[in-house]
Design a protein around this motif. Structure first.
Motif, PDB file in Angstrom:
ATOM      1  N   LYS A  16       0.866  -1.177   0.000  1.00  0.00           N
ATOM      2  CA  LYS A  16       0.000   0.000   0.000  1.00  0.00           C
ATOM      3  C   LYS A  16       0.905   1.229   0.000  1.00  0.00           C
ATOM      4  O   LYS A  16       1.791   1.352   0.854  1.00  0.00           O
ATOM      5  CB  LYS A  16      -0.892  -0.016   1.232  1.00  0.00           C
ATOM      6  CG  LYS A  16      -1.951   1.041   1.243  1.00  0.00           C
ATOM      7  CD  LYS A  16      -2.855   0.873   2.459  1.00  0.00           C
ATOM      8  CE  LYS A  16      -3.970   1.884   2.435  1.00  0.00           C
ATOM      9  NZ  LYS A  16      -4.802   1.784   3.633  1.00  0.00           N
ATOM     10  N   CYS A  17       0.710   2.122  -0.958  1.00  0.00           N
ATOM     11  CA  CYS A  17       1.540   3.316  -1.110  1.00  0.00           C
ATOM     12  C   CYS A  17       1.423   4.206   0.136  1.00  0.00           C
ATOM     13  O   CYS A  17       0.320   4.469   0.611  1.00  0.00           O
ATOM     14  CB  CYS A  17       1.121   4.084  -2.353  1.00  0.00           C
ATOM     15  SG  CYS A  17       2.089   5.576  -2.654  1.00  0.00           S
ATOM     16  N   LYS A  18       2.566   4.697   0.629  1.00  0.00           N
ATOM     17  CA  LYS A  18       2.574   5.553   1.816  1.00  0.00           C
ATOM     18  C   LYS A  18       2.146   6.985   1.510  1.00  0.00           C
ATOM     19  O   LYS A  18       1.978   7.776   2.428  1.00  0.00           O
ATOM     20  CB  LYS A  18       3.962   5.555   2.452  1.00  0.00           C
ATOM     21  CG  LYS A  18       4.307   4.239   3.079  1.00  0.00           C
ATOM     22  CD  LYS A  18       5.494   4.384   3.990  1.00  0.00           C
ATOM     23  CE  LYS A  18       5.690   3.091   4.726  1.00  0.00           C
ATOM     24  NZ  LYS A  18       6.034   3.277   6.103  1.00  0.00           N
ATOM     25  N   CYS A  19       1.950   7.297   0.248  1.00  0.00           N
ATOM     26  CA  CYS A  19       1.536   8.648  -0.128  1.00  0.00           C
ATOM     27  C   CYS A  19       0.049   8.688  -0.481  1.00  0.00           C
ATOM     28  O   CYS A  19      -0.720   9.403   0.131  1.00  0.00           O
ATOM     29  CB  CYS A  19       2.373   9.139  -1.296  1.00  0.00           C
ATOM     30  SG  CYS A  19       1.969  10.791  -1.857  1.00  0.00           S
ATOM     31  N   CYS A  20      -0.335   7.889  -1.486  1.00  0.00           N
ATOM     32  CA  CYS A  20      -1.714   7.957  -1.991  1.00  0.00           C
ATOM     33  C   CYS A  20      -2.591   6.797  -1.505  1.00  0.00           C
ATOM     34  O   CYS A  20      -3.770   6.748  -1.841  1.00  0.00           O
ATOM     35  CB  CYS A  20      -1.712   7.997  -3.514  1.00  0.00           C
ATOM     36  SG  CYS A  20      -1.137   6.477  -4.286  1.00  0.00           S
ATOM     37  N   LEU A  37       8.061   1.270  -0.981  1.00  0.00           N
ATOM     38  CA  LEU A  37       7.143   1.985  -0.104  1.00  0.00           C
ATOM     39  C   LEU A  37       6.133   2.826  -0.876  1.00  0.00           C
ATOM     40  O   LEU A  37       5.079   3.166  -0.351  1.00  0.00           O
ATOM     41  CB  LEU A  37       7.927   2.896   0.839  1.00  0.00           C
ATOM     42  CG  LEU A  37       8.955   2.201   1.737  1.00  0.00           C
ATOM     43  CD1 LEU A  37       9.730   3.239   2.540  1.00  0.00           C
ATOM     44  CD2 LEU A  37       8.282   1.197   2.642  1.00  0.00           C
ATOM     45  N   PHE A  38       6.474   3.176  -2.115  1.00  0.00           N
ATOM     46  CA  PHE A  38       5.630   4.064  -2.912  1.00  0.00           C
ATOM     47  C   PHE A  38       5.289   3.414  -4.240  1.00  0.00           C
ATOM     48  O   PHE A  38       6.080   2.660  -4.794  1.00  0.00           O
ATOM     49  CB  PHE A  38       6.346   5.398  -3.146  1.00  0.00           C
ATOM     50  CG  PHE A  38       6.705   6.088  -1.859  1.00  0.00           C
ATOM     51  CD1 PHE A  38       5.777   6.856  -1.193  1.00  0.00           C
ATOM     52  CD2 PHE A  38       7.963   5.944  -1.323  1.00  0.00           C
ATOM     53  CE1 PHE A  38       6.105   7.483  -0.001  1.00  0.00           C
ATOM     54  CE2 PHE A  38       8.311   6.564  -0.129  1.00  0.00           C
ATOM     55  CZ  PHE A  38       7.372   7.334   0.534  1.00  0.00           C
ATOM     56  N   CYS A  39       4.124   3.750  -4.779  1.00  0.00           N
ATOM     57  CA  CYS A  39       3.668   3.137  -6.027  1.00  0.00           C
ATOM     58  C   CYS A  39       4.333   3.750  -7.249  1.00  0.00           C
ATOM     59  O   CYS A  39       4.352   3.136  -8.314  1.00  0.00           O
ATOM     60  CB  CYS A  39       2.149   3.239  -6.134  1.00  0.00           C
ATOM     61  SG  CYS A  39       1.531   4.928  -6.287  1.00  0.00           S
ATOM     62  N   SER A  40       4.885   4.957  -7.129  1.00  0.00           N
ATOM     63  CA  SER A  40       5.487   5.624  -8.281  1.00  0.00           C
ATOM     64  C   SER A  40       6.550   6.618  -7.805  1.00  0.00           C
ATOM     65  O   SER A  40       6.626   6.958  -6.623  1.00  0.00           O
ATOM     66  CB  SER A  40       4.419   6.377  -9.076  1.00  0.00           C
ATOM     67  OG  SER A  40       3.873   7.416  -8.284  1.00  0.00           O
ATOM     68  N   SER A  42       6.559   9.725  -8.596  1.00  0.00           N
ATOM     69  CA  SER A  42       5.900  10.988  -8.235  1.00  0.00           C
ATOM     70  C   SER A  42       5.390  10.953  -6.797  1.00  0.00           C
ATOM     71  O   SER A  42       5.490  11.950  -6.078  1.00  0.00           O
ATOM     72  CB  SER A  42       4.778  11.311  -9.215  1.00  0.00           C
ATOM     73  OG  SER A  42       3.830  10.277  -9.244  1.00  0.00           O
ATOM     74  N   CYS A  43       4.866   9.808  -6.351  1.00  0.00           N
ATOM     75  CA  CYS A  43       4.434   9.693  -4.953  1.00  0.00           C
ATOM     76  C   CYS A  43       5.634   9.800  -4.017  1.00  0.00           C
ATOM     77  O   CYS A  43       5.564  10.446  -2.973  1.00  0.00           O
ATOM     78  CB  CYS A  43       3.703   8.371  -4.722  1.00  0.00           C
ATOM     79  SG  CYS A  43       1.968   8.428  -5.193  1.00  0.00           S
ATOM     80  N   LYS A  44       6.738   9.208  -4.383  1.00  0.00           N
ATOM     81  CA  LYS A  44       7.964   9.298  -3.584  1.00  0.00           C
ATOM     82  C   LYS A  44       8.417  10.750  -3.491  1.00  0.00           C
ATOM     83  O   LYS A  44       8.784  11.233  -2.418  1.00  0.00           O
ATOM     84  CB  LYS A  44       9.060   8.435  -4.229  1.00  0.00           C
ATOM     85  CG  LYS A  44      10.453   8.661  -3.710  1.00  0.00           C
ATOM     86  CD  LYS A  44      10.672   7.970  -2.395  1.00  0.00           C
ATOM     87  CE  LYS A  44      12.140   7.923  -2.037  1.00  0.00           C
ATOM     88  NZ  LYS A  44      12.529   8.867  -1.030  1.00  0.00           N
ATOM     89  N   ALA A  45       8.372  11.464  -4.614  1.00  0.00           N
ATOM     90  CA  ALA A  45       8.803  12.867  -4.635  1.00  0.00           C
ATOM     91  C   ALA A  45       7.885  13.742  -3.779  1.00  0.00           C
ATOM     92  O   ALA A  45       8.365  14.638  -3.077  1.00  0.00           O
ATOM     93  CB  ALA A  45       8.844  13.378  -6.070  1.00  0.00           C
ATOM     94  N   ILE A  46       6.595  13.497  -3.826  1.00  0.00           N
ATOM     95  CA  ILE A  46       5.641  14.275  -3.018  1.00  0.00           C
ATOM     96  C   ILE A  46       5.934  14.088  -1.541  1.00  0.00           C
ATOM     97  O   ILE A  46       6.013  15.049  -0.776  1.00  0.00           O
ATOM     98  CB  ILE A  46       4.194  13.859  -3.357  1.00  0.00           C
ATOM     99  CG1 ILE A  46       3.817  14.346  -4.755  1.00  0.00           C
ATOM    100  CG2 ILE A  46       3.219  14.392  -2.319  1.00  0.00           C
ATOM    101  CD1 ILE A  46       2.533  13.741  -5.294  1.00  0.00           C
ATOM    102  N   LYS A  47       6.107  12.855  -1.130  1.00  0.00           N
ATOM    103  CA  LYS A  47       6.372  12.557   0.280  1.00  0.00           C
ATOM    104  C   LYS A  47       7.723  13.133   0.713  1.00  0.00           C
ATOM    105  O   LYS A  47       7.858  13.662   1.814  1.00  0.00           O
ATOM    106  CB  LYS A  47       6.333  11.043   0.492  1.00  0.00           C
ATOM    107  CG  LYS A  47       6.122  10.647   1.908  1.00  0.00           C
ATOM    108  CD  LYS A  47       4.744  11.034   2.383  1.00  0.00           C
ATOM    109  CE  LYS A  47       4.404  10.334   3.674  1.00  0.00           C
ATOM    110  NZ  LYS A  47       3.085  10.678   4.145  1.00  0.00           N
ATOM    111  N   GLN A  48       8.718  13.048  -0.157  1.00  0.00           N
ATOM    112  CA  GLN A  48      10.041  13.576   0.167  1.00  0.00           C
ATOM    113  C   GLN A  48       9.996  15.091   0.307  1.00  0.00           C
ATOM    114  O   GLN A  48      10.642  15.660   1.193  1.00  0.00           O
ATOM    115  CB  GLN A  48      11.036  13.166  -0.909  1.00  0.00           C
ATOM    116  CG  GLN A  48      12.463  13.452  -0.549  1.00  0.00           C
ATOM    117  CD  GLN A  48      13.429  12.780  -1.512  1.00  0.00           C
ATOM    118  OE1 GLN A  48      13.044  11.946  -2.313  1.00  0.00           O
ATOM    119  NE2 GLN A  48      14.680  13.150  -1.421  1.00  0.00           N
TER     120      GLN A  48
END
Length: 94
Positions: A16-20, A37-40, A42-48
Motif C-alpha cells: 500500500k503506497c505511503k503517499c496515496c 514503499l511508494f507506487c510511483s 511521483s508519490c515518492k517525490a511528493i512525500k520527500q
C-alpha cells in the motif's frame, strides 16, 4: 547456437503506497531491503518534499532575491566572476 536463458519472474508482494494509499505490486527483494514503499516516483517525490521542503526553500530564496532586487535593496553581483574570466587564457600558448 546458444540458448537464451529464461529467468523466472520476480516474486511480487501486495503493498500500500505511503503517499496515496493505492494498492500496488512490489518486488519481494525490494521490500526486503526497505524499498517498495511508494507506487510511483511521483508519490515518492511528493512525500520527500513534505519531509524535507527542499524545493520550497530553494524557490522561496529565489523569489526573495528577486523581490529585493526589484525594490532596489540588493544589486545582483557575481562575486567570483574573476575565477571564470578567459582574459588571461590563451589556447594557442605552448
Amino acid at each position: 547456437m546458444s540458448e537464451v536463458k529464461v529467468y523466472p519472474p520476480p516474486k511480487m508482494v501486495e503493498r500500500k503506497c505511503k503517499c496515496c494509499c493505492k494498492s500496488f505490486q512490489a518486488r519481494a527483494a525490494d521490500v526486503k531491503r526497505g524499498w517498495g514503499l511508494f507506487c510511483s516516483k511521483s508519490c515518492k517525490a511528493i512525500k520527500q518534499e513534505q519531509k524535507t521542503h527542499q524545493h520550497r526553500d530553494y524557490t522561496r530564496g529565489y523569489w526573495d532575491r528577486q523581490e529585493a532586487f526589484e525594490k532596489g535593496h540588493v544589486e545582483p553581483t557575481f562575486s567570483n566572476a574573476h575565477q571564470f574570466s578567459n582574459e588571461e587564457h590563451d589556447c594557442n600558448k605552448d
